[in-house]
Design a protein around this motif. Structure first.
Motif, PDB file in Angstrom:
ATOM      1  N   ALA A 151     111.507  25.000 118.326  1.00 55.79           N
ATOM      2  CA  ALA A 151     111.452  25.470 119.709  1.00 55.79           C
ATOM      3  C   ALA A 151     112.461  24.657 120.509  1.00 55.79           C
ATOM      4  CB  ALA A 151     110.050  25.301 120.288  1.00 55.79           C
ATOM      5  N   ALA A 189     114.030  23.722 124.173  1.00 56.24           N
ATOM      6  CA  ALA A 189     113.610  23.734 125.570  1.00 56.24           C
ATOM      7  C   ALA A 189     114.565  22.883 126.403  1.00 56.24           C
ATOM      8  CB  ALA A 189     112.178  23.211 125.715  1.00 56.24           C
ATOM      9  N   VAL A 220     110.882  26.610 127.739  1.00 54.98           N
ATOM     10  CA  VAL A 220     111.330  27.040 126.417  1.00 54.98           C
ATOM     11  C   VAL A 220     112.473  28.037 126.556  1.00 54.98           C
ATOM     12  CG1 VAL A 220     110.658  28.248 124.296  1.00 54.98           C
ATOM     13  CG2 VAL A 220     109.069  26.636 125.384  1.00 54.98           C
ATOM     14  N   VAL A 266     112.727  30.233 120.403  1.00 58.48           N
ATOM     15  CA  VAL A 266     111.990  29.694 119.256  1.00 58.48           C
ATOM     16  C   VAL A 266     112.512  30.409 118.018  1.00 58.48           C
ATOM     17  CG1 VAL A 266     109.731  29.236 118.252  1.00 58.48           C
ATOM     18  CG2 VAL A 266     109.971  29.389 120.739  1.00 58.48           C
TER      19      VAL A 266
END
Length: 235
Positions: A225, A227, A178, A181
């Protein structure tokens, strides 16, 4: 490996994008006013503008919904061959879900995962497959009136550095880390930052968040999120 063949790009018309954002930010993800818990939210600092290699737009219906491909020389980080995703595991927030494929409805709106006791995430099949070049898109419910917390109920609790794994049909497990967020107000959703081309194998996990609006019967924000692929191994 030939990265050119992995550069499948998300295909969303402006109309489909508008419907997708409306659904992801509203009734698609349930009516949380009746939930027993309030879903965790990203910290306010995560919403600070962030520069990426993707094209930016604050409009939910950009005129260029499908940016042009990047050259192979611009690719950074590991990239995998295309392969259909079958499972998502995020141990940090207790997610272990088989993945369903999501396409377009007859009216060209984006399909969403069905509501149910067994809440599952879905892969939008007109985005790249997770691990291939570009932003793979996974959607999931935050909650519902009937069934309570959904598969992405705790998505807002993810923090940079958290690892997650997408298992694929070719028996490889793509490991993503990640990056950040963010919770975006629906009317300021950066469409091309989320869905636009990237120079690496990227992943977008999307659900709804923020306050619940009693007038519109929907959440006011989207939680995204971001990533990036860091490794892979045999599943």
């Amino acid at each position: 490996m030939n990265t050119a063949q992995h550069g499948r790009r998300i295909r969303l018309s402006a109309g489909a994008l508008a419907v997708l954002l409306a659904l992801v930010g509203a009734a698609f993800l349930g009516i949380g006013i009746h939930a027993q818990e309030h879903a965790p939210q990203p910290p306010a600092s995560a919403a600070i503008p962030y520069s990426t290699t993707a094209t930016h737009s604050t409009s939910p219906t950009p005129s260029a919904a499908t940016p042009g491909p990047r050259s192979a020389g611009a690719v950074t980080g590991p990239v995998l061959n295309a392969s259909i995703p079958t499972r998502l595991d995020i141990p940090a927030i207790g997610v272990s879900s088989t993945l369903i494929e999501l396409g377009l409805n007859p009216d060209h709106s984006v399909q969403v995962p069905p509501q149910g006791r067994d809440s599952r995430a879905g892969w939008y099949r007109y985005s790249p497959t997770p691990g291939a070049l570009g932003p793979a898109v996974l959607l999931g419910h935050v909650d519902s009136v009937q069934y309570g917390p959904g598969v992405f109920f705790k998505l807002g609790a993810l923090r940079p550095g958290t690892l997650l794994t997408v298992t694929r049909a070719d028996h490889t497990a793509a490991v993503f880390r990640v990056d950040r967020v963010v919770s975006y107000p629906k009317d300021r959703f950066p469409t091309l930052e989320v869905y636009g081309n990237t120079d690496h194998a990227a992943l977008r996990l999307i659900t709804c968040g923020g306050a619940f609006n009693l007038s519109s019967h929907s959440y006011e924000n989207n939680i995204v999120a971001y990533a990036s692929l860091v490794s892979s191994h045999a599943a």
